[in-house]
Write an enzyme that holds these catalytic residues in place. Structure first.
Site, short mmCIF file in Angstrom:
data_model
loop_
_atom_site.label_atom_id
_atom_site.label_comp_id
_atom_site.label_asym_id
_atom_site.label_seq_id
_atom_site.Cartn_x
_atom_site.Cartn_y
_atom_site.Cartn_z
N ARG A 59 36.35 2.02 21.54
CA ARG A 59 36.48 1.64 22.95
C ARG A 59 35.28 0.83 23.45
O ARG A 59 35.37 0.09 24.42
CB ARG A 59 36.71 2.88 23.81
N TYR A 112 45.15 -13.69 45.04
CA TYR A 112 46.33 -13.51 44.17
C TYR A 112 47.11 -12.28 44.66
O TYR A 112 46.50 -11.25 44.97
CB TYR A 112 45.79 -13.34 42.75
C1 LIG Z 1 44.24 -16.32 40.25
C2 LIG Z 1 44.75 -15.22 39.37
N1 LIG Z 1 44.01 -14.13 39.20
C3 LIG Z 1 44.42 -13.11 38.43
C4 LIG Z 1 45.64 -13.14 37.80
C5 LIG Z 1 46.09 -11.95 37.01
O1 LIG Z 1 46.02 -12.16 35.65
P1 LIG Z 1 46.89 -11.32 34.62
O2 LIG Z 1 48.27 -11.89 34.68
O3 LIG Z 1 46.20 -11.53 33.32
O4 LIG Z 1 46.84 -9.90 35.05
C6 LIG Z 1 46.46 -14.27 37.95
C7 LIG Z 1 47.78 -14.32 37.29
O5 LIG Z 1 48.63 -15.13 37.59
C8 LIG Z 1 46.01 -15.33 38.76
O6 LIG Z 1 46.76 -16.41 38.98
#
Ligand SMILES: Cc1ncc(COP(=O)(O)O)c(C=O)c1O
Length: 394
Positions: A59, A112
């Site tokens: 880990r 996001y």
């Molecule tokens: C700006 C942004 N941050 C974070 C993520 C999350 O990534 P993951 O899909 O690897 O969890 C995304 C996914 O689309 C994203 O567009």
């Protein structure tokens, strides 16, 4: 005399220590749960150095993980890099590593969507309050800071609507109040934007996107500066965060071609963005390198380039028109992720439920990721898709 490596040399050379590669080009894929020790002394040594790239337990990572961590740390100019099984895990674990019940955080309104959901559900249940702020708030952020505000979270450019933030200003104000500053750097990817150089404490990426670059691995990374690295590393470890050696290997392989892929994404996306800018159905294009993108001046000041992701806003539209556009395209497939070699498209009639500190006073917004296909094919695809869109307007 030692000279500082240029960026393209760096992404090819970084993380390739002999102890990781054993003399071949790429690191060995070292899969492990148990590490075995031959003596008590050896085991004690491993325990002592377990946080410092010494084989101790699966880990904590193996040499494959150490190679990737070295590379991403160097890419983002940090003190260390934690690996997570997705970008979403990187965001949530980085935040949780620095807040406790009773704290307050400031979250950018253009975060996001799952980042917002994480605040609404998990942080709220933990007794951590979230206030959303306008990505272009500037000095106004001071009015939102309370005695218990612990953390400022940025995402620049923001999801879907692409506003670029004044990162140095916001970081400076947050630090005046002893806050931790984190930024979702998935767009800037460490090659075009290095948040730690602009005052951010922890730069987070969905490596799923441009670092992996081939749409076949989920991974998150968070790079911290000296001050915040021990807490990020240990708290993420306590929460059991780790990735497979195979995924670490693929992420490192993706990183080697990041620069050339970005160059092609950027070139095609700019050509398409400029073409869309003059299209009669389109109100404006939100490509950070174009003046019509809010916060473009910060992009010009702080970023060294753009990529394949941008949005454009329609003058008018309805759901049927959007559906006709999306269904009518050949090369732009519908999909939520981005950063791979393929072109993608998503569309929103508005941004209902996705914004609370700001509104959306414009028409439908369409986001595309311009892939590595021939740009002329992509232009022709969009042209005929927009004709189908037009057919549904009164
Ligand atoms: C700006 C942004 N941050 C974070 C993520 C999350 O990534 P993951 O899909 O690897 O969890 C995304 C996914 O689309 C994203 O567009």
């Amino acid at each position: 005399m030692e000279t500082k490596m240029k960026k393209d040399t760096q992404i090819v050379s970084t993380g390739r220590k002999k102890e990781y590669t054993h003399g071949v080009v790429n690191p060995v894929v070292q899969r492990a749960s148990t590490i075995v020790f031959d003596s008590v002394a050896q085991m004690k040594e491993a325990v002592k150095n377990r946080a410092n790239k010494t084989l101790f337990y699966g880990r904590r990572g193996t040499t494959t993980h150490f190679a990737l961590q070295d590379a991403i740390t160097e890419l983002e100019n940090g003190a260390g890099c934690a690996l997570y099984p997705s970008g979403a895990a990187a965001i949530s674990n980085a935040i949780i590593s620095f807040v406790k019940s009773g704290d307050h955080i400031l979250m950018v309104d253009t975060a996001y969507e799952p980042t917002r959901d994480f605040c609404r559900v998990i942080l709220n249940n933990m007794g951590v309050e979230t206030t959303y702020y306008d990505p272009l708030i500037g000095e106004g952020i001071r009015d939102l800071i309370r005695p218990n505000t612990r953390l400022l979270f940025l995402e620049s450019p923001g999801s879907i609507s692409m506003e670029v933030q004044d990162v140095p200003l916001l970081s400076r104000i947050a630090h005046e109040h002893n806050m931790v500053v984190m930024l979702d750097n998935t767009y800037g990817n460490g090659y075009h934007f290095k948040p730690l150089d602009f005052g951010v404490d922890i730069s987070i990426q969905a490596a799923t996107k441009y670092i992996v670059g081939h749409s076949d691995v989920m991974m998150g990374v968070a790079v911290a500066n000296e001050e915040h690295w021990p807490q990020l590393r240990e708290n993420s470890y306590l929460m059991g965060q780790c990735t497979s050696a195979d995924d670490a290997y693929l992420a490192l392989r993706g990183l080697r071609t990041l620069s050339v892929r970005l160059q092609q994404h950027e070139k095609s996306a700019l050509k398409i963005a400029n073409w869309l800018s003059t299209h009669p159905l389109i109100d404006h294009v939100r490509h950070p390198a174009l003046e019509t993108c809010p916060g473009h001046e910060y992009f010009k000041r702080d970023f060294s380039g753009s990529n394949g992701l941008f949005s454009f806003v329609m003058k008018a539209g309805n759901q049927a028109a959007i559906n006709a556009l999306l269904d009518g395209l050949d090369h732009f497939k519908m999909g939520y992720s981005w950063g791979g070699f393929e072109s993608l498209i998503t569309a929103n009639m508005g941004l209902q439920g996705l914004r609370s500190a700001t509104g959306w006073q414009h028409g439908p917004i369409i986001r595309i990721h311009v892939g590595l296909e021939d740009c002329d094919d992509l232009l022709a695809d969009l042209e005929q898709g927009l004709q189908q869109y037009q057919a549904y307007l009164e």
